[in-house]
Design a protein around this motif. Sequence first.
Motif, PDB file in Angstrom:
ATOM      1  N   GLN B 508       0.853  -1.185   0.000  1.00 14.01           N
ATOM      2  CA  GLN B 508       0.000   0.000   0.000  1.00 14.01           C
ATOM      3  C   GLN B 508       0.885   1.230   0.000  1.00 14.01           C
ATOM      4  O   GLN B 508       1.839   1.314   0.768  1.00 14.01           O
ATOM      5  CB  GLN B 508      -0.875  -0.012   1.253  1.00 14.01           C
ATOM      6  N   SER B 510       2.217   4.615   0.921  1.00 14.03           N
ATOM      7  CA  SER B 510       2.098   5.525   2.062  1.00 14.03           C
ATOM      8  C   SER B 510       3.417   6.264   2.204  1.00 14.03           C
ATOM      9  O   SER B 510       4.430   5.879   1.619  1.00 14.03           O
ATOM     10  CB  SER B 510       1.793   4.757   3.340  1.00 14.03           C
ATOM     11  N   PHE B 512       5.303   6.148   4.469  1.00 14.23           N
ATOM     12  CA  PHE B 512       6.259   5.424   5.307  1.00 14.23           C
ATOM     13  C   PHE B 512       6.986   4.322   4.560  1.00 14.23           C
ATOM     14  O   PHE B 512       7.635   3.494   5.170  1.00 14.23           O
ATOM     15  CB  PHE B 512       5.540   4.879   6.541  1.00 14.23           C
ATOM     16  N   SER B 514       9.630   4.340   2.867  1.00 16.77           N
ATOM     17  CA  SER B 514      11.089   4.270   3.043  1.00 16.77           C
ATOM     18  C   SER B 514      11.427   3.557   4.348  1.00 16.77           C
ATOM     19  O   SER B 514      12.388   2.812   4.429  1.00 16.77           O
ATOM     20  CB  SER B 514      11.702   5.656   2.989  1.00 16.77           C
ATOM     21  N   PHE B 515      10.624   3.791   5.398  1.00 19.06           N
ATOM     22  CA  PHE B 515      10.834   3.063   6.664  1.00 19.06           C
ATOM     23  C   PHE B 515      10.541   1.568   6.463  1.00 19.06           C
ATOM     24  O   PHE B 515      11.278   0.710   6.921  1.00 19.06           O
ATOM     25  CB  PHE B 515       9.908   3.610   7.752  1.00 19.06           C
ATOM     26  N   GLU B 516       9.395   1.321   5.777  1.00 16.96           N
ATOM     27  CA  GLU B 516       9.001  -0.069   5.533  1.00 16.96           C
ATOM     28  C   GLU B 516      10.114  -0.818   4.808  1.00 16.96           C
ATOM     29  O   GLU B 516      10.471  -1.934   5.166  1.00 16.96           O
ATOM     30  CB  GLU B 516       7.715  -0.123   4.699  1.00 16.96           C
ATOM     31  N   GLU B 518      13.225  -0.090   4.767  1.00 10.79           N
ATOM     32  CA  GLU B 518      14.394  -0.227   5.656  1.00 10.79           C
ATOM     33  C   GLU B 518      14.249  -1.464   6.548  1.00 10.79           C
ATOM     34  O   GLU B 518      15.179  -2.244   6.706  1.00 10.79           O
ATOM     35  CB  GLU B 518      14.506   1.042   6.503  1.00 10.79           C
ATOM     36  N   PHE B 519      13.037  -1.627   7.087  1.00 11.97           N
ATOM     37  CA  PHE B 519      12.855  -2.777   7.995  1.00 11.97           C
ATOM     38  C   PHE B 519      12.677  -4.096   7.245  1.00 11.97           C
ATOM     39  O   PHE B 519      12.945  -5.167   7.782  1.00 11.97           O
ATOM     40  CB  PHE B 519      11.672  -2.523   8.932  1.00 11.97           C
TER      41      PHE B 519
END
Lengths: 190, 827
Positions: B508, B510, B512, B514-516, B518-519
């Motif tokens: 999806q 969003s 975030f 780039s964070f997603e 990264e993790f």
Amino acid sequence: MLKKYFILLLVSTTLLFAVKKENIEPFMVEKVNSVLSILKNKELKKEEKSSKIISIMDPVFDYTLMARLSLGKEWNSLSSEKQKEFSFLFTEVLKKSYLNKLDLYTDQKVKFLGTQEPKKNRLVVNTTLIGEKDNFDIDYKFYQKTEDEWKIYDINLVGVSIIQTYRQQFAGFLKDKSFDELLKNLDTKK
Amino acid sequence: MTKKIFDLTVIKHPFKTVFILLLGVIFLGYYSTKLEIDASSETLLLDNDKDLQFARKVSKLYYNPDFLLITYSPKEDLLSEESLKTLKKLSDELVKLENIDSVTSILNVPLLQSPVQKLSKLVDNVRTLEKSNPNKELVKKEFLESEIYKNALVSADFKTTALVLNLKENKEYFNFIDKRKELLDKKRANTISKEELIKLNQIQIDFKKFRDIQRAENSQTISEIRDIISKYQNEASLFLGGVNMIADDIITFVKNDLVIYGSTLILLLIFILWIIFKQSIWITLPLLICILSVVSTAGALGFFAWEVTVISSNFIALQLIITISIVLHLIVRYRELSSKYKHASQYKLVINTILSKLNPSFFAIITTIAGFGSLVLSGIQPVKNLGWMMSTGIAISLLIAFIVFPAILILLKRVNSTKESNFKLNTISISTYLVENHGKKIILGSILVVIFSLTGTTKLIVENSFINYFKESTQIYKGMKVIDENLGGTTPLDVVLTFKEEKQKKKQESGFDSFEDEFAIDSNDKQYWFTKDKLDAITRVHDYLETIDEIGKVQSLATLTKVGKLLNEDKELDSFTLALLYNKLPPEYKKIILSPYINIENNQARITTRIIDSNPELRRDELLKKINSELPKVINSSNIEFRLSNLMVLYNNMLQSLFDSQIKTLGFVVVILFIMFLILFRSVLIATIAILVNIVPISIIFGIMGWLNIPLDIMTITIAAISIGIGVDDTIHYIHRFHEEYKKDHNYLEAMKRSHESIGYAMTYTSLVVIVGFSILVLSNLIPTIYFGLLTVIVMATMLSSALLLLPKLLILLKPYGDKKMRTLKI
């Protein structure tokens, strides 16, 4: 004497204001040393230590982002109320767990190893906890929240990311159980 | 026609015939030196068993070294200076042996609770009894109470400890298995090329050689260990145990049995033959035929590379029974003819003996082959081999007996029975009397036997316990008993949990991402594997298995988390702490406490248990079914798959499959026998009578086993097929003779009396020789051999009774040849 007051003043002002990128390292040195001195203070009770440490670290953690990251993509499917409820419970659990992890500190010293910039708006402060026989690496991961404000969104302890651990944990939990059950579970742990 | 063949070959050219036969025997005799004995677990497994493939996969995925165990019970206190010093000396000596990789004992295992220290400190400084100088009271408490050590490394009374001898890893073994499997799969799918087929054959040969070497090395290591522990017997009581031990000891016992009981059996045969006939020719001739038959059969086994296993270890004894039975029928017939026709020439006596006995003997052998042949239909290689071995062996016996017997006798003068050589048994006159006067009682008795058998059969259990293979006086029994009762059980059983991978959800969009991302990159890192849902599931299964009485020691990742909780001020180890532990734990400890229980790459966890083999309440199949049916509830997650594995499952599969195939093939054998009887006797009624008189005595075996709680195991389960094989002879010989006698005066009663007086003796002698001869097996060190001996004795006795009582009674009662008297009256 004057000098001491000046430093105190400086520290307290930095606590009140947002952290800028160039200040991150000295800021963290100060924070960590404060935490260590609280930990070493034998006169303080455990609860007092905890509340003092939390008050030092609170402004620098972005708990809402941490909650969102720990839940991964599941976050987007939640109502804003559920998101708030989750963020609250997660923050409580995270703080409790963080304080428990502080048990790892005994009489060690912290050495700052420098900073890294893996991405444009990310910064990692590398530190190492020097023990009698072994050292523990601790990395504080910052991101740029606003133009002038940087906040911690994750900590890596000996290569283990706190957020990643929670992400796996929650994903595993939600495989068989509902989100409400997860909230209940967090509630019992806070 | 047959007469002509005999006349032209054996009778006319006895020297040439025997010479050619001897050449054949010498050729086979050469191969008999290549006969091999293999009792390893490998021989007892089903080749096409999917659980076997799975178990092999599991053993590759987890650190799982082969090991032997020494139980050490010192005279002094276990933790006294003296005991520890001896233990140290013993370990040092053992670890020097070539095949031993390491020795784990109370001296070098990590002490985690002596005293309890924080997890963080523990990782830095792992204590052992050997390296540090811990408080011994605390050490004792830890060994007795720790989830890791209690009932595994030390006994509950703290008098016995185990030394685990980890054997060097054997990667080559799995290489062979893998290569062989790959090519075998292609062969089964018919996609194998010529080159690959050659390669497959080469691999089979190389694998066999490799296993031979392994076996020799294993045996060498065991004998070296035994030498070492024998030096310490004054200071402590020591026993050696472990799966590899079982195989080695069985091989030793089988070898001893082959040599000791084989030779004793021959001596006994000589003795009994002397008692019966008191003429040296009737001792030397059967013995010569027996020896030639056994040597040839052993040679055939060597030639076809059929290894002798636990199941086929009695082949020499079986071969002797069948050979002696053929020869005895010939001798009795010869003597009968010789006393009847006082002036007949040797040629007449020999050719008539041969011709009158060829037909019943041939059919007796064919039916015996059908009995043994039923074993070939089982899926288990050693059982199949026993079927092939015996079928080949008895065919050889028939051939040799019908060549050597006439060839030797034709060279000699006729042998007249002397007065002393007329050994008579009361059995014949008693049975004649019973058939004539107490027929109803015989029928009633048979019905009672059938009732006894049927009720007993319902009580039959299928179990295979290795500990019960050995007599209580043997070292291996004592060792296994100590391990079983005090150190956590013997037969391994694993539960393997596989955690299903989460399906990737639709991405999806969003802010975030780039964070997603990264993790997502390090989400598969090994340290993040330890999530609560997994740990909880493992703990649930672990705790459930611990509640089962038949299960001894249970070990899994939950063992670590339980100990961890204790060290973590009674707080559960969370995923973060476990991830930390995973990253910080030194590899040597990771190998001991993590590698046997988790496989992160495959998203799997293994819960290992050991079954208390000596528990008399243990019903293996039921236990496995119970676990299989209860585990889904315990796991309570659709995302976790489970599967049971290891030796316990494999042996159970093998046994169940053997049981199934035996039940099916027994029915098949009865049908085949019936058809054979029909061909032989050309009468439905006689064939039915013949089948009945065989079923009654065979069923008694199952009755006795059921009532006496003797389990059907890999050894005893073959007894029915063997019984049919050796028992059916009496029926054929008797009916054949009865028919001959009936033709003389069409009087059933008189035909019975004459049959008893003639063939009755041959049958009784044969049974007597077998019964006395087989009683010797009771002295064996292997319990299955003892059962085999006893059950054979019972089968022979009941078969004889059935053939001398029930068979004639039914013949008289049912009058299968018609009633001549009645018919003449009507006319």
